[in-house]
Scaffold this active site. Structure first.
Site, PDB file in Angstrom:
ATOM      1  N   SER A  21       0.838  -1.210   0.000  1.00 15.94           N
ATOM      2  CA  SER A  21       0.000   0.000   0.000  1.00 15.94           C
ATOM      3  C   SER A  21       0.872   1.259   0.000  1.00 15.94           C
ATOM      4  O   SER A  21       0.529   2.259  -0.642  1.00 15.94           O
ATOM      5  CB  SER A  21      -0.971  -0.002   1.180  1.00 15.94           C
ATOM      6  OG  SER A  21      -0.297   0.232   2.393  1.00 15.94           O
ATOM      7  N   ASN A  22       2.008   1.199   0.681  1.00 20.46           N
ATOM      8  CA  ASN A  22       2.923   2.349   0.621  1.00 20.46           C
ATOM      9  C   ASN A  22       3.522   2.493  -0.773  1.00 20.46           C
ATOM     10  O   ASN A  22       3.703   3.612  -1.259  1.00 20.46           O
ATOM     11  CB  ASN A  22       4.043   2.207   1.661  1.00 20.46           C
ATOM     12  CG  ASN A  22       3.622   2.693   3.033  1.00 20.46           C
ATOM     13  OD1 ASN A  22       3.400   3.887   3.239  1.00 20.46           O
ATOM     14  ND2 ASN A  22       3.474   1.777   3.968  1.00 20.46           N
ATOM     15  N   LEU A  98      19.219  -5.446   4.807  1.00 20.62           N
ATOM     16  CA  LEU A  98      20.261  -5.260   3.790  1.00 20.62           C
ATOM     17  C   LEU A  98      21.635  -5.246   4.468  1.00 20.62           C
ATOM     18  O   LEU A  98      21.775  -4.754   5.595  1.00 20.62           O
ATOM     19  CB  LEU A  98      20.018  -3.959   3.029  1.00 20.62           C
ATOM     20  CG  LEU A  98      18.720  -3.929   2.210  1.00 20.62           C
ATOM     21  CD1 LEU A  98      18.373  -2.504   1.790  1.00 20.62           C
ATOM     22  CD2 LEU A  98      18.825  -4.836   0.986  1.00 20.62           C
ATOM     23  N   ASN A 112      13.459   4.368   4.867  1.00 19.92           N
ATOM     24  CA  ASN A 112      12.522   3.320   5.281  1.00 19.92           C
ATOM     25  C   ASN A 112      11.363   3.946   6.035  1.00 19.92           C
ATOM     26  O   ASN A 112      11.514   5.001   6.660  1.00 19.92           O
ATOM     27  CB  ASN A 112      13.253   2.333   6.205  1.00 19.92           C
ATOM     28  CG  ASN A 112      12.351   1.207   6.689  1.00 19.92           C
ATOM     29  OD1 ASN A 112      11.558   0.669   5.924  1.00 19.92           O
ATOM     30  ND2 ASN A 112      12.460   0.858   7.960  1.00 19.92           N
ATOM     31  N   HIS A 114       8.701   3.060   9.097  1.00 19.31           N
ATOM     32  CA  HIS A 114       8.576   2.120  10.208  1.00 19.31           C
ATOM     33  C   HIS A 114       7.354   2.494  11.048  1.00 19.31           C
ATOM     34  O   HIS A 114       7.167   3.660  11.388  1.00 19.31           O
ATOM     35  CB  HIS A 114       9.843   2.190  11.071  1.00 19.31           C
ATOM     36  CG  HIS A 114       9.849   1.201  12.190  1.00 19.31           C
ATOM     37  ND1 HIS A 114      10.086  -0.140  11.986  1.00 19.31           N
ATOM     38  CD2 HIS A 114       9.623   1.350  13.516  1.00 19.31           C
ATOM     39  CE1 HIS A 114      10.010  -0.767  13.147  1.00 19.31           C
ATOM     40  NE2 HIS A 114       9.729   0.096  14.092  1.00 19.31           N
TER      41      HIS A 114
HETATM   42  C1  GRF Z   1       3.898  -0.694   6.977  1.00 19.37           C
HETATM   43  O1  GRF Z   1       3.238  -0.616   8.193  1.00 19.37           O
HETATM   44  C2  GRF Z   1       5.332  -0.256   7.116  1.00 19.37           C
HETATM   45  O2  GRF Z   1       5.509   0.771   8.038  1.00 19.37           O
HETATM   46  C3  GRF Z   1       5.993  -1.507   7.601  1.00 19.37           C
HETATM   47  O3  GRF Z   1       5.372  -2.545   6.889  1.00 19.37           O
HETATM   48  C4  GRF Z   1       4.054  -2.142   6.511  1.00 19.37           C
HETATM   49  C5  GRF Z   1       3.961  -2.297   5.031  1.00 19.37           C
HETATM   50  O4  GRF Z   1       2.667  -2.089   4.551  1.00 19.37           O
HETATM   51  N1  GRF Z   1       7.423  -1.429   7.450  1.00 19.37           N
HETATM   52  P1  GRF Z   1       2.408  -2.010   2.974  1.00 19.37           P
HETATM   53  O5  GRF Z   1       2.997  -3.271   2.366  1.00 19.37           O
HETATM   54  O6  GRF Z   1       3.063  -0.777   2.446  1.00 19.37           O
HETATM   55  O7  GRF Z   1       0.914  -1.971   2.833  1.00 19.37           O
END
Ligand code: GRF
Length: 192
Positions: A21-22, A98, A112, A114
């Protein structure tokens, strides 16, 4: 008259392991005229990552390489990053660590997201930990990636209130919504 098309966008790769989703959100952001980045490569260590569908949907090159042998995987990615002239890497739910040598090759060029207010709750299960500890506030952080897990310089953070009814799942959802605002804002902050 020559039309000015603006500065070239920074060629970016997004590394994912899951839903993406990100990733989707960053792709959308990259298409905005004022965005400093373009997304030119999606990398995943997981062949089944749902987020890989955005490669076809948005016509972005993808590369999948299992991290069973992380040295080989990193070598393959580095070659591709070079070939594609990638200058910036966004980790977005990428579940592999990594190596120091990989990170040094992209020093200061890997970020990143988090799901906690770092330095609190590095690593996994951040939402479970926040609820278990009866925290009132959780949140998310975008930070530079260094060889030490979740410890690089913080670029931006966003707080999210935890209500008494929240479960790890509901909290994750709430935070994810904020992540989608925070990641583009952090990238703008880096490049503008
Ligand atoms: C997010 O909560 C991000 O902060 C964490 O993993 C999740 C990934 O979600 N590192 P998506 O795959 O982007 O939906």
């Amino acid at each position: 008259m020559v039309k000015l098309t603006g500065l070239k966008k920074i060629k970016t790769a997004v590394f994912i392991s899951g839903t993406g989703s990100n990733l989707k959100n960053l792709i959308r952001f990259s298409k905005i005229k004022n965005s400093p980045i373009s997304i030119n490569l999606i990398f995943s260590n997981n062949f089944k990552a749902k987020g890989l569908k955005f490669s076809n949907q948005f016509n972005i090159k993808k590369k999948i390489s299992s991290f069973k042998d992380s040295k080989i995987a990193e070598k393959k990615i580095l070659n591709l990053l070079k070939k594609e002239n990638i200058k910036f890497i966004c980790l977005a739910g990428f579940m592999k660590i990594l190596s120091k040598s990989f990170i040094e090759k992209f020093n200061g060029k890997i970020v990143n997201i988090h799901p906690s207010l770092l330095p609190k709750y590095k690593g996994l299960d951040t939402h479970v930990k926040a609820i278990k500890n009866k925290d009132k506030i959780a949140g998310c952080t975008v930070h530079f990636v260094t060889a030490k897990l979740d410890s690089g310089k913080i670029i931006l953070q966003k707080e999210v209130k935890i209500s008494k009814k929240d479960t790890p799942a509901s909290l994750a959802k709430k935070i994810l919504r904020q992540e989608h605002k925070l990641y583009p804002a952090a990238i703008k902050k880096i490049f503008n």
